[in-house]
Design a protein around this motif. Structure first.
Motif, PDB file in Angstrom:
ATOM      1  N   ILE A  49       4.155  83.004   2.032  1.00 26.46           N
ATOM      2  CA  ILE A  49       2.704  82.796   2.005  1.00 26.46           C
ATOM      3  C   ILE A  49       2.402  81.359   1.615  1.00 26.46           C
ATOM      4  CG2 ILE A  49       0.503  83.583   1.072  1.00 26.46           C
ATOM      5  CD1 ILE A  49       1.970  85.730   2.613  1.00 26.46           C
ATOM      6  N   ALA A  50       1.526  80.707   2.394  1.00 27.70           N
ATOM      7  CA  ALA A  50       1.041  79.366   2.075  1.00 27.70           C
ATOM      8  C   ALA A  50      -0.482  79.409   2.118  1.00 27.70           C
ATOM      9  CB  ALA A  50       1.583  78.333   3.053  1.00 27.70           C
ATOM     10  N   GLY A  51      -1.104  79.462   0.962  1.00 24.39           N
ATOM     11  CA  GLY A  51      -2.565  79.593   0.936  1.00 24.39           C
ATOM     12  C   GLY A  51      -2.984  80.916   1.543  1.00 24.39           C
ATOM     13  N   ALA A  52      -3.811  80.832   2.592  1.00 24.32           N
ATOM     14  CA  ALA A  52      -4.272  82.043   3.273  1.00 24.32           C
ATOM     15  C   ALA A  52      -3.387  82.416   4.455  1.00 24.32           C
ATOM     16  CB  ALA A  52      -5.714  81.842   3.761  1.00 24.32           C
ATOM     17  N   ARG A  53      -2.337  81.623   4.714  1.00 23.90           N
ATOM     18  CA  ARG A  53      -1.481  81.861   5.873  1.00 23.90           C
ATOM     19  C   ARG A  53      -0.236  82.663   5.509  1.00 23.90           C
ATOM     20  NH1 ARG A  53       0.392  76.515   8.488  1.00 23.90           N
ATOM     21  NH2 ARG A  53       1.178  77.960  10.076  1.00 23.90           N
ATOM     22  N   THR A  54       0.113  83.600   6.371  1.00 27.29           N
ATOM     23  CA  THR A  54       1.400  84.279   6.295  1.00 27.29           C
ATOM     24  C   THR A  54       2.313  83.634   7.323  1.00 27.29           C
ATOM     25  OG1 THR A  54       0.413  86.368   5.583  1.00 27.29           O
ATOM     26  CG2 THR A  54       2.617  86.464   6.543  1.00 27.29           C
ATOM     27  N   LEU A  55       3.385  83.016   6.856  1.00 29.85           N
ATOM     28  CA  LEU A  55       4.236  82.213   7.723  1.00 29.85           C
ATOM     29  C   LEU A  55       5.363  83.036   8.324  1.00 29.85           C
ATOM     30  CD1 LEU A  55       4.603  79.068   5.421  1.00 29.85           C
ATOM     31  CD2 LEU A  55       2.961  79.405   7.284  1.00 29.85           C
ATOM     32  N   GLN A  56       5.764  82.620   9.523  1.00 33.57           N
ATOM     33  CA  GLN A  56       6.965  83.132  10.159  1.00 33.57           C
ATOM     34  C   GLN A  56       7.973  81.989  10.230  1.00 33.57           C
ATOM     35  OE1 GLN A  56       7.142  86.390  10.934  1.00 33.57           O
ATOM     36  NE2 GLN A  56       5.023  86.645  10.272  1.00 33.57           N
ATOM     37  N   ILE A  61       3.926  73.454   8.792  1.00 33.11           N
ATOM     38  CA  ILE A  61       3.084  73.323   7.603  1.00 33.11           C
ATOM     39  C   ILE A  61       2.888  71.842   7.313  1.00 33.11           C
ATOM     40  CG2 ILE A  61       3.775  75.524   6.562  1.00 33.11           C
ATOM     41  CD1 ILE A  61       5.747  73.945   4.821  1.00 33.11           C
ATOM     42  N   GLN A  62       1.857  71.520   6.533  1.00 30.42           N
ATOM     43  CA  GLN A  62       1.605  70.142   6.146  1.00 30.42           C
ATOM     44  C   GLN A  62       2.509  69.731   4.981  1.00 30.42           C
ATOM     45  OE1 GLN A  62      -2.674  70.495   5.445  1.00 30.42           O
ATOM     46  NE2 GLN A  62      -3.079  69.272   7.263  1.00 30.42           N
ATOM     47  N   PRO A  63       2.741  68.428   4.818  1.00 30.29           N
ATOM     48  CA  PRO A  63       3.499  67.969   3.648  1.00 30.29           C
ATOM     49  C   PRO A  63       2.848  68.436   2.349  1.00 30.29           C
ATOM     50  CG  PRO A  63       3.227  66.190   5.239  1.00 30.29           C
ATOM     51  CD  PRO A  63       2.363  67.319   5.721  1.00 30.29           C
ATOM     52  N   ALA A  64       3.671  68.651   1.327  1.00 33.35           N
ATOM     53  CA  ALA A  64       3.237  69.063  -0.019  1.00 33.35           C
ATOM     54  C   ALA A  64       2.670  70.477  -0.063  1.00 33.35           C
ATOM     55  CB  ALA A  64       2.217  68.076  -0.590  1.00 33.35           C
ATOM     56  N   TRP A 103       8.401  77.222  -3.273  1.00 31.95           N
ATOM     57  CA  TRP A 103       8.989  75.982  -2.744  1.00 31.95           C
ATOM     58  C   TRP A 103       7.870  75.069  -2.266  1.00 31.95           C
ATOM     59  CZ3 TRP A 103       8.903  74.305   2.504  1.00 31.95           C
ATOM     60  CH2 TRP A 103       9.690  73.173   2.768  1.00 31.95           C
ATOM     61  N   THR A 104       7.973  73.769  -2.566  1.00 31.41           N
ATOM     62  CA  THR A 104       6.968  72.785  -2.153  1.00 31.41           C
ATOM     63  C   THR A 104       7.557  71.875  -1.094  1.00 31.41           C
ATOM     64  OG1 THR A 104       5.973  72.808  -4.358  1.00 31.41           O
ATOM     65  CG2 THR A 104       5.413  70.961  -2.919  1.00 31.41           C
ATOM     66  N   ALA A 105       6.868  71.768   0.050  1.00 31.22           N
ATOM     67  CA  ALA A 105       7.336  70.917   1.147  1.00 31.22           C
ATOM     68  C   ALA A 105       7.302  69.453   0.722  1.00 31.22           C
ATOM     69  CB  ALA A 105       6.462  71.123   2.387  1.00 31.22           C
ATOM     70  N   GLY A 106       8.241  68.687   1.219  1.00 32.78           N
ATOM     71  CA  GLY A 106       8.283  67.263   0.923  1.00 32.78           C
ATOM     72  C   GLY A 106       7.319  66.472   1.784  1.00 32.78           C
ATOM     73  N   ALA A 107       7.393  65.153   1.673  1.00 35.31           N
ATOM     74  CA  ALA A 107       6.489  64.276   2.404  1.00 35.31           C
ATOM     75  C   ALA A 107       7.045  63.855   3.757  1.00 35.31           C
ATOM     76  CB  ALA A 107       6.188  63.025   1.568  1.00 35.31           C
ATOM     77  N   THR A 108       8.335  64.062   3.982  1.00 39.56           N
ATOM     78  CA  THR A 108       8.967  63.614   5.225  1.00 39.56           C
ATOM     79  C   THR A 108       8.781  64.654   6.325  1.00 39.56           C
ATOM     80  OG1 THR A 108      10.626  62.393   3.964  1.00 39.56           O
ATOM     81  CG2 THR A 108      11.117  62.827   6.276  1.00 39.56           C
ATOM     82  N   GLU A 109       8.281  64.214   7.480  1.00 40.31           N
ATOM     83  CA  GLU A 109       8.112  65.129   8.599  1.00 40.31           C
ATOM     84  C   GLU A 109       9.470  65.521   9.181  1.00 40.31           C
ATOM     85  OE1 GLU A 109       3.774  64.333  10.502  1.00 40.31           O
ATOM     86  OE2 GLU A 109       5.381  63.080  11.285  1.00 40.31           O
ATOM     87  N   ASP A 136       4.798  68.897   9.181  1.00 42.72           N
ATOM     88  CA  ASP A 136       4.041  68.117  10.173  1.00 42.72           C
ATOM     89  C   ASP A 136       2.793  67.563   9.502  1.00 42.72           C
ATOM     90  OD1 ASP A 136       2.696  67.071  12.338  1.00 42.72           O
ATOM     91  OD2 ASP A 136       2.331  68.991  13.326  1.00 42.72           O
ATOM     92  N   GLY A 137       2.690  66.249   9.442  1.00 45.17           N
ATOM     93  CA  GLY A 137       1.515  65.623   8.843  1.00 45.17           C
ATOM     94  C   GLY A 137       0.687  64.824   9.817  1.00 45.17           C
ATOM     95  N   THR A 138       0.954  64.978  11.123  1.00 43.31           N
ATOM     96  CA  THR A 138       0.263  64.198  12.155  1.00 43.31           C
ATOM     97  C   THR A 138      -0.557  65.108  13.043  1.00 43.31           C
ATOM     98  OG1 THR A 138       2.096  62.617  12.179  1.00 43.31           O
ATOM     99  CG2 THR A 138       0.567  62.549  14.040  1.00 43.31           C
ATOM    100  N   GLY A 139      -1.839  64.752  13.226  1.00 43.58           N
ATOM    101  CA  GLY A 139      -2.720  65.547  14.079  1.00 43.58           C
ATOM    102  C   GLY A 139      -2.426  65.357  15.549  1.00 43.58           C
ATOM    103  N   PRO A 140      -2.845  66.314  16.387  1.00 40.88           N
ATOM    104  CA  PRO A 140      -2.602  66.207  17.827  1.00 40.88           C
ATOM    105  C   PRO A 140      -3.400  65.079  18.468  1.00 40.88           C
ATOM    106  CG  PRO A 140      -3.975  68.115  17.344  1.00 40.88           C
ATOM    107  CD  PRO A 140      -3.537  67.557  16.028  1.00 40.88           C
ATOM    108  N   SER A 141      -2.812  64.489  19.513  1.00 39.65           N
ATOM    109  CA  SER A 141      -3.471  63.448  20.301  1.00 39.65           C
ATOM    110  C   SER A 141      -3.158  63.720  21.767  1.00 39.65           C
ATOM    111  CB  SER A 141      -2.967  62.060  19.899  1.00 39.65           C
ATOM    112  OG  SER A 141      -1.564  61.969  20.077  1.00 39.65           O
ATOM    113  N   ILE A 142      -3.791  62.969  22.665  1.00 40.96           N
ATOM    114  CA  ILE A 142      -3.509  63.135  24.097  1.00 40.96           C
ATOM    115  C   ILE A 142      -2.242  62.359  24.430  1.00 40.96           C
ATOM    116  CG2 ILE A 142      -4.361  62.834  26.436  1.00 40.96           C
ATOM    117  CD1 ILE A 142      -7.191  63.014  25.368  1.00 40.96           C
ATOM    118  N   ALA A 143      -1.244  63.074  24.963  1.00 37.91           N
ATOM    119  CA  ALA A 143       0.051  62.461  25.257  1.00 37.91           C
ATOM    120  C   ALA A 143       0.151  61.931  26.683  1.00 37.91           C
ATOM    121  CB  ALA A 143       1.173  63.464  25.004  1.00 37.91           C
ATOM    122  N   SER A 144      -0.537  62.575  27.620  1.00 38.71           N
ATOM    123  CA  SER A 144      -0.435  62.145  29.019  1.00 38.71           C
ATOM    124  C   SER A 144      -1.651  62.611  29.801  1.00 38.71           C
ATOM    125  CB  SER A 144       0.846  62.689  29.670  1.00 38.71           C
ATOM    126  OG  SER A 144       0.801  64.105  29.770  1.00 38.71           O
TER     127      SER A 144
END
Length: 256
Positions: A49-56, A61-64, A103-109, A136-144
């Protein structure tokens, strides 16, 4: 003569009886001894569990982010948690076999695989149970972006853009509404291009922008700028919760 034969028969019967009494008859197989286990039974991850999310396993997840694991293992065992070959923490199961671990996620993606084992004092450490998370700490962008030239007065022209990762859209009705307050298309040559339909593909990354039949046209070689502005009531993120880049944009050339 008859006495000799009678005596011989009596001796044979007597010999058979002796052999049978000494175990000379059919033997009964002896059961193999039960070998006690030498390795602790491996644990089971029941929830993450991370906040309100149940993870598979495999989720992003975001850093930290703090992830709270609950699990089940042998009673009164030590649960060891590894990241790679490094022991990062332990927990102890209850008499019923339950355990928790934060467990706390680190800062490295990147991808992190946690390995959970169990260890009883008189047994070897169990085989590991893996749980994988993507930091993952980077938001989505247009790739192509891409589009093909279309014949005048034919089928409606189509522009396709692909985001860098799957989108999580708060309101698909708003996202696909036409005319769109979120998508802006600028042609660097003859047109026009008037949006008539917006659709998000099954991969949640590919967006198809369809123009209007008969009136619209895309000419080979012209530049196309597509911009996306997720503003107002519409929120667009990735699975980890990072907001989409705004504006997300890309410029490309119409192919023949």
């Amino acid at each position: 003569m008859r006495v000799k034969w009678f005596t011989l028969v009596v001796l044979c019967v007597f010999l058979v009886a002796i052999l049978a009494g000494c175990g000379g008859g059919p033997s009964t197989p002896t059961p193999a001894p039960t070998v006690p286990p030498t390795k602790t039974a491996k644990p089971e991850i029941i929830s993450a569990i991370a906040g309100a999310r149940t993870l598979q396993s495999g989720d992003a997840i975001q850093p930290a982010t703090v992830v709270n694991f609950t699990g089940q293992g042998p009673a009164d065992a030590v649960i060891r948690v590894y990241s790679g070959a490094t022991l990062i923490g332990t927990a102890t199961t209850t008499a019923a076999g339950a355990f928790t671990f934060a467990w706390t996620a680190g800062a490295t993606e990147g991808t992190v695989t946690l390995q959970f084992t169990a260890k009883k004092p008189d047994l070897d450490e169990s085989d590991p149970v893996a749980f994988t998370l993507v930091i993952d700490g980077t938001g989505p962008s247009i790739a192509s972006g891409s589009a093909k030239a279309d014949a005048p007065f034919g089928a409606p022209p189509v522009i396709t853009i692909v985001f860098s990762e799957p989108l999580v859209v708060s309101d698909m009705t708003l996202f696909t509404s036409v005319p769109s307050p979120f998508f802006n298309i600028v042609l660097g040559g003859p047109g026009p291009f008037n949006l008539s339909q917006i659709s998000l593909g099954a991969d949640k990354k590919t967006v198809t922008l369809t123009g209007t039949a008969l009136t619209d046209q895309l000419t080979a070689g012209i530049a196309v700028l597509v911009q996306f502005f997720p503003v107002g009531p519409l929120t667009v993120t990735d699975q980890a919760g990072n907001p989409c880049v705004s504006p997300a944009q890309i410029t490309f050339t119409v192919s023949p």
